[in-house]
Design a protein around this motif. Structure first.
Motif, mmCIF file in Angstrom:
data_model
loop_
_atom_site.group_PDB
_atom_site.id
_atom_site.type_symbol
_atom_site.label_atom_id
_atom_site.label_comp_id
_atom_site.label_asym_id
_atom_site.label_seq_id
_atom_site.Cartn_x
_atom_site.Cartn_y
_atom_site.Cartn_z
ATOM 1 N N LYS A 2 -6.710 -3.354 6.237
ATOM 2 C CA LYS A 2 -7.783 -2.815 7.402
ATOM 3 C C LYS A 2 -9.162 -2.404 6.765
ATOM 4 O O LYS A 2 -9.985 -2.610 7.504
ATOM 5 C CB LYS A 2 -6.965 -1.413 7.999
ATOM 6 N N LEU A 3 -9.053 -2.012 5.546
ATOM 7 C CA LEU A 3 -10.368 -1.811 4.855
ATOM 8 C C LEU A 3 -11.135 -3.116 4.842
ATOM 9 O O LEU A 3 -12.490 -3.039 5.147
ATOM 10 C CB LEU A 3 -10.169 -1.275 3.479
ATOM 11 N N ASP A 13 0.911 -1.227 -0.062
ATOM 12 C CA ASP A 13 0.006 -0.133 -0.095
ATOM 13 C C ASP A 13 0.939 1.120 -0.026
ATOM 14 O O ASP A 13 1.800 1.409 0.610
ATOM 15 C CB ASP A 13 -0.892 -0.038 1.177
ATOM 16 N N PRO A 14 0.617 2.328 -0.703
ATOM 17 C CA PRO A 14 1.386 3.553 -0.758
ATOM 18 C C PRO A 14 1.300 4.395 0.409
ATOM 19 O O PRO A 14 -0.053 4.643 0.703
ATOM 20 C CB PRO A 14 0.948 4.113 -2.082
ATOM 21 N N LEU A 15 2.290 4.770 0.797
ATOM 22 C CA LEU A 15 2.278 5.761 1.911
ATOM 23 C C LEU A 15 3.239 7.180 1.364
ATOM 24 O O LEU A 15 4.361 6.978 0.893
ATOM 25 C CB LEU A 15 3.160 5.486 3.136
ATOM 26 N N PHE A 49 -3.001 4.911 15.527
ATOM 27 C CA PHE A 49 -2.308 6.234 15.835
ATOM 28 C C PHE A 49 -1.614 6.760 14.696
ATOM 29 O O PHE A 49 -1.831 7.686 14.009
ATOM 30 C CB PHE A 49 -1.563 6.240 16.896
ATOM 31 N N LEU A 50 -0.877 5.941 14.071
ATOM 32 C CA LEU A 50 -0.091 6.136 12.792
ATOM 33 C C LEU A 50 -0.965 6.303 11.673
ATOM 34 O O LEU A 50 -0.597 7.228 10.942
ATOM 35 C CB LEU A 50 1.153 5.062 12.699
ATOM 36 N N HIS A 51 -1.937 5.412 11.516
ATOM 37 C CA HIS A 51 -2.770 5.594 10.339
ATOM 38 C C HIS A 51 -3.322 7.145 10.396
ATOM 39 O O HIS A 51 -3.790 7.735 9.397
ATOM 40 C CB HIS A 51 -3.880 4.730 10.523
ATOM 41 N N ASP A 52 -3.611 7.598 11.630
ATOM 42 C CA ASP A 52 -4.517 8.976 11.820
ATOM 43 C C ASP A 52 -3.529 9.990 11.321
ATOM 44 O O ASP A 52 -3.542 11.051 10.829
ATOM 45 C CB ASP A 52 -4.844 9.345 13.167
ATOM 46 N N VAL A 53 -2.079 9.829 11.837
ATOM 47 C CA VAL A 53 -1.037 10.776 11.557
ATOM 48 C C VAL A 53 -0.671 11.011 10.235
ATOM 49 O O VAL A 53 -0.606 12.072 9.611
ATOM 50 C CB VAL A 53 0.354 10.366 12.387
ATOM 51 N N PHE A 54 -0.627 9.733 9.244
ATOM 52 C CA PHE A 54 -0.190 9.971 8.065
ATOM 53 C C PHE A 54 -1.427 9.519 7.057
ATOM 54 O O PHE A 54 -1.430 9.711 5.798
ATOM 55 C CB PHE A 54 0.906 8.849 7.582
ATOM 56 N N GLY A 55 -2.589 9.626 7.436
ATOM 57 C CA GLY A 55 -4.068 9.539 6.656
ATOM 58 C C GLY A 55 -3.656 8.414 5.610
ATOM 59 O O GLY A 55 -4.139 8.341 4.757
ATOM 60 N N PHE A 56 -3.005 7.167 6.375
ATOM 61 C CA PHE A 56 -2.725 5.967 5.794
ATOM 62 C C PHE A 56 -3.805 4.791 6.216
ATOM 63 O O PHE A 56 -3.935 4.542 7.441
ATOM 64 C CB PHE A 56 -1.387 5.480 5.953
ATOM 65 N N THR A 57 -4.505 4.070 5.424
ATOM 66 C CA THR A 57 -5.298 2.988 5.488
ATOM 67 C C THR A 57 -5.017 1.883 4.777
ATOM 68 O O THR A 57 -5.159 1.887 3.431
ATOM 69 C CB THR A 57 -6.736 3.468 5.403
#
Length: 462
Positions: A411-412, A366-368, A399-407
């Protein structure tokens, strides 16, 4: 009272119970002895080479402990008197926190682990302090924002500050600075808390000397870590919220670091300057140190300040151009040289034209992506801190998902399954992750606006 049940128990039943109790104590003793064995691999302060599989090979299979039992016994080992036992237990805890998110363990043993790690910071060797600091940082990243993270920050601030004032070994200072940065990043709820930690960091490299303060010359590695940690926290503070008297000379100081003969230090200072220009409110970071704290109605002061800022900006652009095209010197490491050139080319593009560096990396396919200095500095700092646990945390840590807007796609899918199965499945979520996400999104939006607003500040007049 009817004693028939008690009378029916044979001596062998009591012997069996006693055997089980003594067996448990024996297992704990075996674990502590195993940690003290000379055959166990040695550990550095930055990474844990004491892996769980190595521990099994060294005799842990005899105890037959599971993952949770292993952490429990490591926690018990932190009460041991022998420092080497505590060091190896801390290394194992770090390995466990890197290999998977220990949410259930943290839920029940959070306070005990925190206090034992703080005891290690207060009384342990340099290696033990470094390991304990790293463990506390991992604890904060695992629990995410909320009451527990605030407790970590409040309880740790004084011991860390005291440990930094002792002027310990470099490895000890580096770990303490990293720990302070991480726990403040997660647990700091207002600008005052964040600035307090930033001041503690600043004093490591630029102490206010007084009658009872010994002179201390920090190494380039210590200054580089201080600058990186300071910048990492600056990404969470709006420029307008900063104390105008606190950082008046920071731009000038970072400019002097660009001339130092250490590439890691130059890169850290260059990124700090790029971040300051991205945030804006340059008057908070730039001053001549002449009556800057005294109120005045002198109209000439603003004009003088603008002239000073223009001169400093011109100087910095010259330094950045030179570092972006440095030819290298005798004995210079080519890898470091290329890293320096690439970093300062990005900084030059930003200062001259307002273009921020865009990066992309794959996390489990998944791209970050990052598109600002704020995000890039946060990503690089956390990636360095988490080390081998970075990918695991990026995949599973809310928490890190929220920081970087990464999903992650994984997880989906799991979220869809959870909605279908009702309450049968439980997903970890920090107590106020929604608040954290909203705060992070607001800050990133403000950074984007600041880029366009300040683009005119960076260009040199023709």
């Amino acid at each position: 009272m009817d004693t028939s049940f008690l009378d029916s128990l044979s001596d062998s039943d009591f012997d069996l119970d006693l055997h089980l109790i003594m067996g448990k104590k024996s297992s704990q003793k075996k674990f502590a002895t195993m940690l003290d064995s000379d055959d166990t691999d040695s550990m550095s302060s930055s990474t844990s080479s004491m892996r769980l599989d190595n521990m099994t090979e060294n005799g842990l299979s005899e105890v037959q402990v599971g993952k949770d039992d292993l952490l429990d016994q490591c926690l018990d080992a932190l009460y041991e008197k022998r420092g080497s036992t505590r060091e190896k237990a801390l290394a194992s805890i770090i390995e466990s926190f890197n290999s998977s998110l220990q949410n259930e363990f943290v839920e029940t043993k959070f306070a005990t682990l925190l206090q034992q790690c703080l005891n290690s910071i207060k009384k342990g060797s340099a290696k033990e302090v470094a390991l304990a600091s790293h463990a506390i940082g991992l604890l904060a990243v695992t629990v995410g924002p909320g009451e527990k993270a605030q407790e970590i920050l409040e309880e740790s601030l004084s011991p860390i500050s005291d440990a930094l004032r002792i002027r310990p070994e470099t490895s000890k200072i580096l770990s303490l600075l990293q720990c302070l940065a991480v726990i403040t990043f997660v647990g700091g709820e207002d600008p005052e808390q964040t600035e307090k930690s930033m001041h503690i960091m600043w004093q490591v490299a630029r102490p206010k000397l007084g009658a009872n303060v010994a002179a201390f010359k920090p190494s380039p590695a210590v200054i580089a870590m201080m600058v990186s940690s300071w910048s990492f926290l600056l990404t969470t503070v709006n420029g307008w919220a900063l104390n105008p008297k606190s950082w008046q000379e920071s731009i000038l100081y970072f400019s002097t670091l660009l001339d130092k003969d250490d590439r890691a230090l130059r890169i850290a200072a260059g990124e700090a300057l790029a971040l300051i220009f991205e945030i804006g409110n340059l008057d908070k970071f730039c001053g001549e140190n002449k009556d800057s704290s005294e109120p005045t109605i002198d109209e000439g002061k603003d004009s003088r300040k603008l002239m000073y800022l223009h001169g400093l900006r011109t100087k910095i652009l010259g330094q950045v151009r030179g570092l972006s095209a440095e030819a290298g010197g005798k004995g210079s490491a080519k890898k470091d040289l290329n890293s320096q050139r690439n970093t300062f080319r990005d900084i030059l593009d930003f200062l001259e034209d307002g273009y921020t560096p865009e990066t992309s990396m794959k996390i489990g396919g998944d791209p970050l992506n990052t598109s600002s200095w704020t995000q890039l500095i946060q990503l690089n700092f956390l990636k360095h801190f988490l080390g081998g646990g970075f990918v695991k945390h990026m995949q599973e840590n809310q928490f890190l998902h929220d920081v970087f807007g990464f999903t992650p796609k994984k997880k989906l899918l799991s979220g869809t399954e959870q909605r279908m199965s009702g309450s049968e499945k439980r997903m970890y979520k920090s107590p106020n992750s929604a608040l954290s996400k909203a705060r992070t999104q607001l800050l990133n939006k403000q950074r984007t606006l600041a880029q366009g607003r300040n683009a005119g500040h960076f260009a040199v007049d023709e």
